[in-house]
Design a protein around this motif. Structure first.
Motif, PDB file in Angstrom:
ATOM      1  N   GLY A   1       0.825  -1.192   0.000  1.00 31.31           N
ATOM      2  CA  GLY A   1       0.000   0.000   0.000  1.00 31.31           C
ATOM      3  C   GLY A   1       0.861   1.244   0.000  1.00 31.31           C
ATOM      4  N   CYS A   2       0.576   2.133   0.939  1.00 30.16           N
ATOM      5  CA  CYS A   2       1.326   3.396   0.988  1.00 30.16           C
ATOM      6  C   CYS A   2       2.421   3.378   2.052  1.00 30.16           C
ATOM      7  N   LEU A   3       2.818   2.200   2.517  1.00 31.22           N
ATOM      8  CA  LEU A   3       3.850   2.112   3.541  1.00 31.22           C
ATOM      9  C   LEU A   3       5.242   2.375   2.961  1.00 31.22           C
ATOM     10  N   LYS A   4       6.122   2.760   3.826  1.00 29.80           N
ATOM     11  CA  LYS A   4       7.517   2.968   3.477  1.00 29.80           C
ATOM     12  C   LYS A   4       8.181   1.635   3.156  1.00 29.80           C
ATOM     13  N   LYS A   5       8.983   1.603   2.107  1.00 31.88           N
ATOM     14  CA  LYS A   5       9.712   0.388   1.747  1.00 31.88           C
ATOM     15  C   LYS A   5      10.946   0.227   2.630  1.00 31.88           C
ATOM     16  N   TRP A   6      11.396  -0.995   2.748  1.00 26.51           N
ATOM     17  CA  TRP A   6      12.607  -1.271   3.523  1.00 26.51           C
ATOM     18  C   TRP A   6      13.791  -0.528   2.898  1.00 26.51           C
ATOM     19  N   GLY A   7      14.494   0.219   3.724  1.00 23.94           N
ATOM     20  CA  GLY A   7      15.679   0.927   3.255  1.00 23.94           C
ATOM     21  C   GLY A   7      15.395   2.245   2.568  1.00 23.94           C
ATOM     22  N   GLU A   8      14.116   2.624   2.450  1.00 20.98           N
ATOM     23  CA  GLU A   8      13.763   3.875   1.780  1.00 20.98           C
ATOM     24  C   GLU A   8      14.060   5.064   2.693  1.00 20.98           C
ATOM     25  N   GLY A   9      14.664   6.086   2.141  1.00 17.81           N
ATOM     26  CA  GLY A   9      14.976   7.275   2.922  1.00 17.81           C
ATOM     27  C   GLY A   9      13.725   8.016   3.344  1.00 17.81           C
ATOM     28  N   GLN A  10      13.771   8.656   4.492  1.00 18.10           N
ATOM     29  CA  GLN A  10      12.597   9.331   5.028  1.00 18.10           C
ATOM     30  C   GLN A  10      12.127  10.456   4.116  1.00 18.10           C
ATOM     31  N   ALA A  11      13.053  11.275   3.655  1.00 19.10           N
ATOM     32  CA  ALA A  11      12.670  12.408   2.800  1.00 19.10           C
ATOM     33  C   ALA A  11      12.050  11.923   1.502  1.00 19.10           C
ATOM     34  N   ALA A  12      12.645  10.880   0.907  1.00 22.78           N
ATOM     35  CA  ALA A  12      12.124  10.335  -0.348  1.00 22.78           C
ATOM     36  C   ALA A  12      10.731   9.748  -0.135  1.00 22.78           C
ATOM     37  N   TYR A  13      10.546   9.068   0.994  1.00 19.12           N
ATOM     38  CA  TYR A  13       9.245   8.465   1.278  1.00 19.12           C
ATOM     39  C   TYR A  13       8.174   9.529   1.481  1.00 19.12           C
ATOM     40  N   GLU A  14       8.464  10.532   2.280  1.00 17.74           N
ATOM     41  CA  GLU A  14       7.497  11.596   2.512  1.00 17.74           C
ATOM     42  C   GLU A  14       7.117  12.292   1.210  1.00 17.74           C
ATOM     43  N   ALA A  15       8.102  12.494   0.348  1.00 13.15           N
ATOM     44  CA  ALA A  15       7.830  13.131  -0.947  1.00 13.15           C
ATOM     45  C   ALA A  15       6.933  12.249  -1.802  1.00 13.15           C
ATOM     46  N   LEU A  16       7.189  10.939  -1.794  1.00  7.84           N
ATOM     47  CA  LEU A  16       6.392  10.016  -2.612  1.00  7.84           C
ATOM     48  C   LEU A  16       4.930  10.007  -2.164  1.00  7.84           C
ATOM     49  N   LEU A  17       4.689   9.843  -0.865  1.00  4.67           N
ATOM     50  CA  LEU A  17       3.309   9.768  -0.385  1.00  4.67           C
ATOM     51  C   LEU A  17       2.593  11.105  -0.577  1.00  4.67           C
ATOM     52  N   THR A  18       3.302  12.189  -0.346  1.00  7.58           N
ATOM     53  CA  THR A  18       2.708  13.511  -0.533  1.00  7.58           C
ATOM     54  C   THR A  18       2.336  13.747  -1.988  1.00  7.58           C
ATOM     55  N   GLN A  19       3.255  13.444  -2.893  1.00  4.73           N
ATOM     56  CA  GLN A  19       2.996  13.668  -4.316  1.00  4.73           C
ATOM     57  C   GLN A  19       1.889  12.762  -4.837  1.00  4.73           C
ATOM     58  N   ASP A  20       1.895  11.507  -4.402  1.00  5.84           N
ATOM     59  CA  ASP A  20       0.852  10.577  -4.827  1.00  5.84           C
ATOM     60  C   ASP A  20      -0.524  11.084  -4.379  1.00  5.84           C
ATOM     61  N   THR A  21      -0.605  11.520  -3.149  1.00  3.71           N
ATOM     62  CA  THR A  21      -1.880  12.000  -2.603  1.00  3.71           C
ATOM     63  C   THR A  21      -2.322  13.283  -3.291  1.00  3.71           C
ATOM     64  N   GLN A  22      -1.386  14.173  -3.555  1.00  5.54           N
ATOM     65  CA  GLN A  22      -1.723  15.433  -4.224  1.00  5.54           C
ATOM     66  C   GLN A  22      -2.250  15.192  -5.640  1.00  5.54           C
ATOM     67  N   LYS A  23      -1.790  14.129  -6.294  1.00  7.13           N
ATOM     68  CA  LYS A  23      -2.277  13.831  -7.648  1.00  7.13           C
ATOM     69  C   LYS A  23      -3.770  13.518  -7.628  1.00  7.13           C
TER      70      LYS A  23
END
Length: 294
Positions: free
Chosen positions: A188-210
């Motif tokens: 789902g929208c969970l953070k992947k193993w080893g994913e950086g915090q900033a990259a993860y926050e950007a991904l979920l934010t951008q996905d939701t904004q779309k």
């Protein structure tokens, strides 16, 4: 001696029963106090029901596919037992102290945004003056908005249909992510193993904004409610979504909820009861509704 011993035993038993009676009465009193305190705080029991696909084809029936006839029976059961459907906005108004809720509210939700929700659920709800929230997968809405295809078995709701459903007052529109419902590489929208915090926050934010931009562009009110894909959430997802202004999040955990006046936190991670095929309406609601026995 035997009579004397028996008399003592009977006296001891009577004393024990008396003590147990006092303890039981005290526990009942404490339970009543807790109920009264919750009521005084503006606590309202809120069952939330989760539907997905609605199809007439019984061969497709399953954990996430229900027939229109079964849905109709469910809606009539709720009405017969005094339940009134509420919207997410009504819940927000209640916790914000600017609105009221009916005595027995129920929130009806549809996940994924299948076209068959429009075909079958929409008229059943409309005929009964009932309301629900449908949480859509943005990329599917975009795809079928472009293609214009409408098929009960495999199509998703176009932006135009969503605008119509919202305009009617029957459906609110929620978010189910834009492209995080395919379970490819992450849950789902969970953070992947080893994913950086900033990259993860950007991904979920951008996905939701779309999703927000897609719906706003079609004249649909951007969602304030987010249904977690696969029910997967974390403390991080909650912080990000709340920071984006979402006022309600929906889990897939089957448990009751209490909504509290003055407590916006009570609208996050609401528990929901999934409605599968294969159960009678009465059997399902005996589990999903507090205090109902059919």
């Amino acid at each position: 001696m035997e009579h004397t011993g028996m008399g003592k035993l009977l006296c001891q038993m009577a004393a024990t029963i008396a003590v147990l009676g006092v303890i039981c009465a005290w526990n009942v009193h404490r339970a009543d106090e807790r109920v009264a305190a919750a009521a005084a705080a503006g606590a309202v029991d809120l069952p939330v029901i989760m539907y997905h696909s609605i199809l007439k084809d019984e061969a497709r029936a399953g954990p996430y596919v229900l027939s229109p006839a079964a849905l109709e029976a469910d809606l009539d059961y709720l009405t017969h037992h005094g339940y009134e459907t509420v919207t997410v906005q009504m819940l927000i108004d209640y916790v914000d102290g600017v609105g009221e809720l009916p005595e027995k509210p129920v929130l009806i939700t549809f996940d994924d945004g299948f076209y068959n929700n429009y075909l079958y659920a929409y008229p059943l709800l409309q005929e009964r003056g009932m309301q629900a929230v449908v949480s859509v997968i943005g990329e599917q809405t975009a795809l079928y908005t472009e293609s214009g295809q409408e098929n009960a078995y495999w199509s998703y709701l176009s932006a135009g249909r969503l605008a119509e459903m919202q305009e009617s007052g029957v459906f609110e529109i929620g978010s189910h992510s834009y492209a995080l419902h395919d379970n490819a590489g992450r849950k789902g929208c969970l953070k992947k193993w080893g994913e950086g915090q900033a990259a993860y926050e950007a991904l979920l934010t951008q996905d939701t904004q779309k999703v927000q931009r897609l719906l706003a562009g079609a004249g649909v009110t951007p969602p304030v409610c987010y249904a977690y894909p696969y029910g997967a959430y974390s403390e991080e997802t909650e912080q990000i979504l709340q920071g984006m202004g979402f006022r309600c999040t929906l889990s897939c955990e089957e448990r009751p909820n209490q909504v509290l006046r003055g407590d916006p936190e009570s609208l996050y991670l609401l528990g929901r009861y999934n409605r599968p095929s294969g159960l009678s309406t009465t059997t399902f609601f005996e589990r999903a509704l507090p205090g109902e026995d059919g």
